[in-house]
Design a protein around this motif. Structure first.
Motif, short mmCIF file in Angstrom:
data_model
loop_
_atom_site.label_atom_id
_atom_site.label_comp_id
_atom_site.label_asym_id
_atom_site.label_seq_id
_atom_site.Cartn_x
_atom_site.Cartn_y
_atom_site.Cartn_z
N UNK A 148 0.83 -1.21 0.00
CA UNK A 148 0.00 0.00 0.00
C UNK A 148 0.85 1.25 0.00
N UNK A 149 1.90 1.23 0.81
CA UNK A 149 2.77 2.41 0.92
C UNK A 149 3.47 2.68 -0.41
N UNK A 150 3.85 1.58 -1.08
CA UNK A 150 4.52 1.72 -2.37
C UNK A 150 3.57 2.35 -3.40
N UNK A 151 2.31 1.86 -3.39
CA UNK A 151 1.34 2.42 -4.35
C UNK A 151 1.06 3.89 -4.06
N UNK A 152 1.02 4.23 -2.77
CA UNK A 152 0.66 5.61 -2.38
C UNK A 152 1.83 6.58 -2.57
N UNK A 153 3.03 6.01 -2.75
CA UNK A 153 4.25 6.83 -2.80
C UNK A 153 4.24 7.84 -3.94
N UNK A 154 3.53 7.45 -5.03
CA UNK A 154 3.58 8.28 -6.23
C UNK A 154 2.75 9.55 -6.10
N UNK A 155 2.01 9.68 -4.98
CA UNK A 155 1.21 10.90 -4.82
C UNK A 155 2.04 12.02 -4.19
N UNK A 156 1.38 13.14 -3.89
CA UNK A 156 2.07 14.31 -3.33
C UNK A 156 2.63 14.07 -1.94
N UNK A 157 2.96 15.17 -1.22
CA UNK A 157 3.54 15.04 0.12
C UNK A 157 2.63 14.27 1.08
N UNK A 158 3.24 13.55 2.00
CA UNK A 158 2.45 12.76 2.95
C UNK A 158 1.75 13.63 3.97
N UNK A 159 0.49 13.27 4.31
CA UNK A 159 -0.20 13.99 5.38
C UNK A 159 0.31 13.51 6.74
N UNK A 160 -0.25 14.07 7.82
CA UNK A 160 0.28 13.80 9.16
C UNK A 160 0.27 12.30 9.49
N UNK A 161 -0.85 11.62 9.17
CA UNK A 161 -0.94 10.19 9.52
C UNK A 161 -0.10 9.34 8.56
N UNK A 162 -0.07 9.75 7.30
CA UNK A 162 0.74 9.00 6.32
C UNK A 162 2.24 9.03 6.64
N UNK A 163 2.64 9.97 7.50
CA UNK A 163 4.07 10.05 7.85
C UNK A 163 4.50 8.97 8.83
#
Ligand code: Z5A
Length: 218
Positions: A148-163
């Protein structure tokens, strides 16, 4: 108290970061449109003006003042209260299907599993704020956290929880799987490591099971 005149179907999509919830929502939208079913797509945290304002507080990284675990949980439920009372219940009363990208299960998974908050506290808030409203069906898109993290990596900057780090998202995934064992009749688990086509085929089977006549999506 939950009104008795609920006519629509309430469906929620859950899963850890980047498993494909937004993509699944788009597919469900196409399916329901093709079936001429009146529906409402929504999300948590969010779904109303105030709930979206709370979402910004929750997700914006803030170096000056750390959000405590208690505040995080309470804000999730504050936004949920707005969402349930002003959006979800009225839509269900009008006969619409309501499809929400996350709901209460996310609080058990993220604040319970991820942050380690006592689930009895979450249960107390659920009893108070949500007052018996349960999704008819919850689709859990399940995949290992690293995928999941790999797929989400291609988006913009990470939000607070995504960090958060990978072990946080592994605990989130494990907590979701515990929820499925507690309420197996409500959950439909889809292996989200499969191809998009295979995932969509499973979603179609679940929607077909709900009784809409729709043969236009393959
Ligand atoms: N949160 C909480 O802590 N407590 C709560 O009670 C609630 C929420 C309600 C906001 O959620 C944050 O709030 C979330 C949990 C927390 N924090 N985190 N992390 P959100 O739902 O708005 O954000 P998100 O979880 O970060 O969702 P997401 O990252 O947007 O992921 P997604 O919607 O599941 O993924 P996607 O955008 O559909 O797909 C990601 C990429 O993978 C995309 O490029 C797709 O084209 C691709 N994809 C999708 N499916 C496939 C398949 N099957 N194969 C290959 N590629 C695929």
């Amino acid at each position: 108290m939950l009104p008795k005149d609920i006519k629509g179907i309430f469906l929620t999509i859950e899963g850890s970061e980047g498993v494909g919830k937004s993509t699944a929502m788009k597919y469900i939208q196409e399916y329901l449109s093709a079936a001429n079913q009146d529906y409402l797509l929504t999300r948590e945290p969010g779904g109303t003006k105030i709930a979206e304002d709370i979402r910004k507080i929750l997700l914006t990284p803030n170096q000056e003042e750390k959000i405590t675990t208690e505040t995080e949980l309470l804000l999730m439920f504050a936004s949920r209260s707005q969402h349930v009372q002003h959006v979800i219940i009225p839509a269900l009363q009008s006969g619409k299907w309501v499809i929400s990208d996350r709901f209460v299960d996310a609080s058990y998974a993220y604040q319970g599993g991820g942050r380690g908050m006592d689930t009895a506290r979450i249960q107390m808030l659920e009893d108070w704020v949500v007052d018996g409203l349960k999704p008819d069906i919850t689709i859990l898109l399940d995949a290992p956290a690293d995928m999941g993290l790999l797929r989400a990596k291609h988006r913009g900057p990470h939000d607070r929880i995504e960090q958060e780090q990978i072990d946080f998202f592994e605990r989130v995934r494990a907590a979701y799987l515990i929820r499925t064992k507690q309420e197996p009749q409500r959950f439909r688990i889809i292996d989200a490591t499969q191809s998009l086509e295979a995932v969509q085929m499973k979603i179609k089977e679940i929607l077909d099971e709900l009784g809409l006549v729709n043969n236009s999506l393959g």
